[in-house]
Scaffold this motif. Structure first.
Motif, PDB file in Angstrom:
ATOM      1  N   ALA A  67      47.590  40.759  31.225  1.00 13.75           N
ATOM      2  CA  ALA A  67      46.309  41.468  31.230  1.00 13.75           C
ATOM      3  C   ALA A  67      45.260  40.659  31.995  1.00 13.75           C
ATOM      4  CB  ALA A  67      45.847  41.718  29.800  1.00 13.75           C
ATOM      5  N   TRP A  68      45.246  39.357  31.762  1.00 12.22           N
ATOM      6  CA  TRP A  68      44.313  38.489  32.478  1.00 12.22           C
ATOM      7  C   TRP A  68      44.542  38.600  33.994  1.00 12.22           C
ATOM      8  CZ3 TRP A  68      40.648  35.646  34.327  1.00 12.22           C
ATOM      9  CH2 TRP A  68      40.917  34.571  35.198  1.00 12.22           C
ATOM     10  N   LEU A  69      45.815  38.564  34.413  1.00  6.90           N
ATOM     11  CA  LEU A  69      46.077  38.621  35.852  1.00  6.90           C
ATOM     12  C   LEU A  69      45.791  39.990  36.443  1.00  6.90           C
ATOM     13  CD1 LEU A  69      49.147  36.291  36.144  1.00  6.90           C
ATOM     14  CD2 LEU A  69      46.857  35.959  37.074  1.00  6.90           C
ATOM     15  N   SER A  70      45.930  41.046  35.630  1.00  7.72           N
ATOM     16  CA  SER A  70      45.605  42.378  36.145  1.00  7.72           C
ATOM     17  C   SER A  70      44.113  42.444  36.492  1.00  7.72           C
ATOM     18  CB  SER A  70      45.986  43.459  35.134  1.00  7.72           C
ATOM     19  OG  SER A  70      45.108  43.459  34.012  1.00  7.72           O
ATOM     20  N   LEU A  71      43.278  41.782  35.695  1.00  3.92           N
ATOM     21  CA  LEU A  71      41.831  41.757  35.963  1.00  3.92           C
ATOM     22  C   LEU A  71      41.497  40.771  37.081  1.00  3.92           C
ATOM     23  CD1 LEU A  71      40.434  41.663  32.291  1.00  3.92           C
ATOM     24  CD2 LEU A  71      41.018  43.653  33.669  1.00  3.92           C
ATOM     25  N   PHE A  72      42.106  39.582  37.013  1.00  7.46           N
ATOM     26  CA  PHE A  72      41.867  38.543  38.006  1.00  7.46           C
ATOM     27  C   PHE A  72      42.264  39.024  39.409  1.00  7.46           C
ATOM     28  CE2 PHE A  72      43.776  35.049  40.455  1.00  7.46           C
ATOM     29  CZ  PHE A  72      42.713  34.163  40.544  1.00  7.46           C
ATOM     30  N   GLY A  73      43.438  39.646  39.504  1.00  4.18           N
ATOM     31  CA  GLY A  73      43.935  40.099  40.806  1.00  4.18           C
ATOM     32  C   GLY A  73      42.996  41.092  41.455  1.00  4.18           C
ATOM     33  N   TYR A  74      42.533  42.064  40.664  1.00  2.37           N
ATOM     34  CA  TYR A  74      41.676  43.092  41.256  1.00  2.37           C
ATOM     35  C   TYR A  74      40.317  42.518  41.640  1.00  2.37           C
ATOM     36  CZ  TYR A  74      40.526  47.793  42.564  1.00  2.37           C
ATOM     37  OH  TYR A  74      40.215  48.893  43.317  1.00  2.37           O
ATOM     38  N   THR A  75      39.808  41.596  40.819  1.00  3.98           N
ATOM     39  CA  THR A  75      38.529  40.960  41.134  1.00  3.98           C
ATOM     40  C   THR A  75      38.647  40.161  42.440  1.00  3.98           C
ATOM     41  OG1 THR A  75      38.151  40.784  38.762  1.00  3.98           O
ATOM     42  CG2 THR A  75      36.677  39.529  40.178  1.00  3.98           C
TER      43      THR A  75
END
Lengths: 55, 251
Positions: B69-77
């Motif tokens: 979940a963290w990487l899903s947000l980090f990646g898009y940011t």
């Protein structure tokens, strides 16, 4: 197999949930690692065949 | 860093042959600690930490669910930041980054939804619910897929990259919505487990492997993105002299 190993696999009765989650995660990670290696090799082969010299 | 040395660094970093040359080493430097830390996080989460006093052993899914979940947000940011760079400075390396990161971000978003669903069934009694957190995360998956589809649909790589950049920049509004959804709406999804400003809802022994694992998966994200960038880069530059020379030299 000893007891503690079996207990570990049993996951307190949640084995199918825990192991299916981690199994899918392992498959996705493996695909993530393999895909760019395959793609890079394929692109290099195509360029080596000089497919793009004239266009 | 003085202004001129910053510009020199930017110029070198933006230089595609230079990037291609050094990114191999960078990827290796990320891969080893990334795999070790992610491996430790998962191992500790599955085998060392005690079961949760309410949820029992099923809570161990958190050690893959939260890093994903963290990487899903980090990646898009990160893609949105690259999007701004593309729209303002037209930097080619940012164009290559955006399209390299999208499939990896999409895969982590998919993992977040799937592991969350598997966790939800025994805990909530349902695989899926149209809850604010779940719905906004599903929208994130569609945003990632939208970026990938745009890139494939538009033939000119530069125009495609601008379209992808625009969608990344506009779509980033969804990121704070996902993050705060459990605060703003009364959701079925539980509140944040990790609270950097104190008051985390997890025992220290349980949270440390989670943080180490999340950092490890972040390094893995960087490693995978660099590999995809290398492939994308020589494809984009397939007609340039340095690429054809390098490849013939390798053989």
């Amino acid at each position: 197999m000893n007891d503690s190993w079996q207990q570990f696999l049993h996951m307190g009765g949640y084995a199918r949930y825990v192991w299916s989650a981690y199994g899918i995660a392992a498959a996705v990670m493996l695909a993530n690692v393999v895909a760019p290696i395959v793609a890079l090799a394929r692109i290099k082969r195509r360029i080596a065949r000089e497919e793009f010299v004239d266009d | 860093m003085s202004h001129s040395s910053a510009m020199r660094w930017l110029h070198r970093f933006g230089s595609l042959p230079y990037f291609y040359r050094v990114s191999r080493l960078w990827a290796r430097c990320l891969a080893l600690p990334g795999l070790a830390m992610a491996g430790y996080g998962v191992y500790a989460g599955l085998a060392i930490v005690p079961p949760d006093y309410q949820q029992g052993d099923v809570f161990r899914i958190i050690y893959i669910h939260v890093p994903s979940a963290w990487l899903s947000l980090f990646g898009y940011t990160a893609m949105a930041v690259a999007g701004v760079v593309i729209l303002v400075w037209r930097l080619k390396i940012a164009e290559i980054f955006i399209i390299a990161a999208a499939p990896i971000g999409a895969s982590f978003t998919f993992l977040t939804l799937v592991t969350g669903s598997i966790w939800g069934e025994p805990t909530w009694g349902t695989w899926w619910v149209w809850d604010a957190r779940l719905t906004s995360e599903l929208i994130l998956l569609f945003l990632y897929l939208g970026v990938i589809a745009l890139h494939q649909a538009i033939e000119s790589p530069r125009i495609a990259a601008r379209a992808c950049a625009l969608l990344s920049v506009v779509g980033v509004i969804n990121i704070p919505i996902i993050h705060y959804s459990v605060v703003w709406w009364n959701t079925l999804h539980q509140g944040s487990t990790i609270r950097p400003l104190g008051g985390s809802t997890m025992e220290t022994d349980m949270i440390i492997p989670l943080l180490i694992g999340a950092l490890g998966f972040t390094l893995i994200f960087g490693w995978l993105t660099l590999w995809r960038m290398r492939a994308q880069l020589i494809w984009r530059e397939r007609r340039s002299r340095w690429v054809t020379r390098m490849i013939h030299h390798e053989r």
